[in-house]
Enzyme design. Structure first.
Site, PDB file in Angstrom:
ATOM      1  N   GLU A 105      19.374 -51.005  11.738  1.00 51.11           N
ATOM      2  CA  GLU A 105      19.321 -50.699  10.302  1.00 51.11           C
ATOM      3  C   GLU A 105      20.722 -50.441   9.748  1.00 51.11           C
ATOM      4  OE1 GLU A 105      15.101 -48.761   9.222  1.00 51.11           O
ATOM      5  OE2 GLU A 105      16.129 -47.706  10.832  1.00 51.11           O
ATOM      6  N   GLU A 125      10.580 -49.162  17.221  1.00 55.11           N
ATOM      7  CA  GLU A 125       9.918 -47.936  16.754  1.00 55.11           C
ATOM      8  C   GLU A 125       8.408 -47.966  16.918  1.00 55.11           C
ATOM      9  OE1 GLU A 125      13.774 -48.032  14.373  1.00 55.11           O
ATOM     10  OE2 GLU A 125      12.337 -49.463  15.173  1.00 55.11           O
TER      11      GLU A 125
END
Length: 727
Positions: A105, A125
């Site tokens: 990210e 995740e």
């Protein structure tokens, strides 16, 4: 935790420093935010490179920080990503080796991304019950499109640099140091407009049939991960990038992240993630720690017995690029195994190539088939994988003592037999160790590693390291019949047979346990594995046929209830899928689709009549509780006898070897969440109703834990040790 240095004239370098993998803790994130702010106001810096220390970019957010929850004063990673993206100066991410989760990210917030050839990127995740929470679900679809973004985010898979370049995640791949290449790029692009490089300003590419595509994709997600929250929430977040402006998509992502963060599934999945590491800390009963021993290199291995299990072990070793000598008893079986192994390796090679990895078994000369025990004289490890016959295994180990070099380790793939008895026939009991793989061995991650009375810490350390090299999960357990996993499984299966006798059906029980989260119910698993496997083991123990005459209802032996149902089916030649009939009926031998079998239901009713068993309606609650709580009860007994080191070891075994749903954390974690008093009350209820079923009698250790106020799971091992010290 983050340092700011001059990389070249007019280029600043921000380096994340949190070894070993530069996980992004709150401290690291705060430092990173300050360095980004400093770079933005530094008049001498025209461009900025972000990289990681020690040859790694970042493995993402620090999972240890999740236990403290979301704090009001915590720096938002998304705010740091946005700060980077909005900068008027070009930011270049120099990705070395890994950019996972929050690390990716951060890279997506940069205007350009460069990586080295061996780099991997991904959003894992979902595997810990979460979704990318720093804009990843909104930026990635805008960059590479919805289908590719869903494929990454919903599965959590890692993408190699070559594929990431094709997808458009990376702008460039370099052989040399990506930091130096990033500095060169930063100098070259200084002053160029950044608007087109800001992903928040882009629109998610539309498909002509987007609505239909998303509907089909959602059905696929639900089918692949039934009962799991995080894959569907990942889908919903990516879907938001299609229909919502960026800012609203970010708000939706945060909303879904918080929902997952506070869910029981996230807690269970994060527990499961950490459980394996905790289980590795076991100190041996003699006080020695295998962790301090030096593992020996396995430069060449051998596998004896090339049935289904042996074939899988050979493939697993070859995939790890370890040369293997594959030995069988005769030419016919050797040729059958050769064809099966080579076909499997061809499929595995294709899969590895699709992931950017290579495997050339011919060039590397990784595989040698033989009938000659003499070919084992120079191997470092032998894994015996013949069927469960103690006489045969001892005969083989006697030969190995004569043929193998003194320092060679001797492993046995037994699923239940006594390691010490096998070792007693050798001239090196300290080198003998149990290596219980799970079928198919080249796919299943678990290896139960069993130490005998004389097994050395070096042998344990060597096999534990080998498990990691093979990409597997090694769990050390004590030597006893059935070890950990099969003892739990036997308690679970035993209840299914009793419930079948009392009025339930295979279809009903499989449906209920699959709805709980198992991919396959117990009877489908039994048909897949083969009913004859357990039958042969029971024959060897003298627990079938004339040794167990059918009694009055229900069948008993030595005052304990047993069910002859699986043995009776085997006597009828019903071994499961391999014969086309078992608990279910199949189209043909080897068929995969289970169908309800009228013959079996008629047989079952006649069986009940013969034994005067009055059937009753059994509730879903009773089926679940008797199956799961008896398994859990066995887990408490195993803990109290120190067969497993800790509840995390039991849970790691049952998740990775027996299909316990990971999002429910493992049987011992599940018990701690349900509440030990509840488990105890229900076991007492079922034990009172079925006094002839010993496995329903509550474990004394479970009773003690309830008496102590149900201490947290992490305290259970110390209470076991305290109990043993008193004895």
């Amino acid at each position: 935790m983050a340092e700011y240095v001059r990389g070249a004239p007019e280029v600043a370098v921000i380096r994340m420093c949190n070894p070993p993998l530069n996980a992004i803790s709150d401290v690291t994130l705060r430092a990173l935010k300050e360095k980004v702010k400093h770079a933005n106001i530094d008049p001498t810096a025209k461009a900025v490179v972000i990289c990681g220390a020690n040859g790694k970019f970042s493995a993402g957010a620090d999972i240890k920080g999740f236990s403290v929850g979301i704090q009001k004063d915590t720096v938002s990673m998304e705010s740091v990503v946005a700060l980077i993206e909005k900068s008027e100066k070009p930011f270049v991410a120099a990705i070395e080796d890994i950019a996972f989760g929050g690390g990716l990210e951060l890279a997506l917030g940069c205007h350009y991304r460069i990586a080295n050839m061996k780099a991997q990127v991904g959003f894992p995740e979902v595997t810990i019950g979460l979704l990318p929470g720093a804009g990843g679900t909104q930026r990635l679809p805008r960059l590479i499109g919805v289908p590719a973004a869903l494929d990454m985010i919903v599965t959590g898979k890692y993408v190699p640099a070559t594929e990431a370049l094709k997808l458009g995640i990376l702008d460039e791949i370099v052989e040399e140091n990506p930091i130096e290449a990033a500095i060169k790029l930063a100098r070259r692009i200084s002053g160029q407009p950044l608007g087109p490089r800001r992903l928040s300003l882009k629109q998610t590419p539309q498909l002509p049939n987007m609505k239909a595509f998303l509907s089909e994709a959602l059905l696929k997600v639900k089918k692949q991960a039934p009962g799991c929250l995080s894959p569907e929430m990942c889908f919903r977040a990516v879907e938001a990038s299609v229909y919502l402006p960026f800012a609203e998509g970010i708000r939706k992502e945060k909303e879904l992240f918080r929902l997952l963060f506070t869910s029981g599934q996230a807690k269970a999945l994060q527990y499961a993630f950490l459980a394996q590491r905790i289980s590795e800390k076991w100190i041996l009963p003699n006080g020695a720690s295998w962790k301090t021993a030096s593992p020996q290199p396995i430069r060449k291995a051998a596998v004896i017995g090339l049935g289904t299990m042996g074939q899988g072990i050979v493939v697993a070793l070859v995939k790890a690029k370890i040369p293997v000598v594959a030995l069988e008893k005769d030419k016919k079986h050797l040729e059958i195994a050769r064809k099966a192994i080579k076909a499997c390796l061809e499929r595995e090679t294709l899969r590895m190539q699709q992931k950017g990895k290579t495997l050339d078994i011919h060039k590397a000369k990784l595989l040698h088939f033989t009938l000659d025990f003499g070919a084992l004289k120079d191997v470092d490890l032998v894994i015996e994988a013949v069927f469960e016959d103690m006489v045969l295994k001892k005969e083989i180990f006697c030969k190995l003592s004569e043929v193998c070099k003194p320092e060679a380790f001797l492993g046995t793939n037994t699923s239940c037999l006594d390691i010490d008895e096998i070792a007693s026939i050798t001239n090196r009991p300290q080198q003998v160790i149990g290596t219980h793989f799970f079928s198919p061995a080249h796919v299943m991650k678990l290896i139960e590693i069993i130490h005998g009375q004389h097994t050395s810490p070096t042998a344990i350390a060597t096999i534990m390291k080998l498990a990691k090299i093979m990409g597997k999960c090694g769990v050390l357990v004590e030597n006893c019949f059935g070890f950990v996993g099969n003892q739990l499984l036997n308690s679970y299966n035993e209840q299914t047979y009793f419930l079948l006798e009392e009025g339930s059906t295979p279809e009903e029980m499989d449906k209920i346990l699959e709805e709980f989260g198992f991919k396959l119910g117990p009877f489908k698993v039994s048909d897949l594995a083969g009913l004859d496997v357990g039958w042969k083991s029971r024959i060897g123990q003298g627990l079938t046929g004339a040794n167990l005459p059918l009694g009055t209802p229900p069948c008993q032996r030595d005052g304990k209830r047993y069910s002859p149902l699986p043995d009776v089916l085997c006597e009828q030649g019903r071994y499961g899928q391999k014969t086309g009939k078992g608990w279910y009926l199949y189209d043909k031998p080897g068929g995969k689709t289970a169908k309800s079998d009228p013959w079996f239901h008629n047989f079952l009713q006649n069986y009940r009549n013969v034994h005067n068993i009055t059937t009753r309606t059994i509730t879903q609650e009773e089926i679940l509780e008797r199956c799961l709580y008896s398994l859990i009860n066995e887990g408490f007994r195993i803990l109290s006898e120190e067969i497993a080191s800790c509840p995390e070891a039991i849970d790691t075994i049952y998740i990775n070897g027996y299909g316990w749903p990971r999002h429910k954390g493992g049987p011992m974690f599940y018990a701690s969440e349900i509440g030990l008093p509840q488990i105890l009350r229900k076991l007492q209820k079922y034990a009172e109703a079925n006094p002839d079923i010993p496995k329903l009698q509550p474990s004394p250790f479970l009773q003690k834990l309830v008496t102590l106020g149900s201490p947290p799971l992490k305290n259970w091992p110390s209470l076991v040790r305290a109990q043993q010290n008193k004895l």
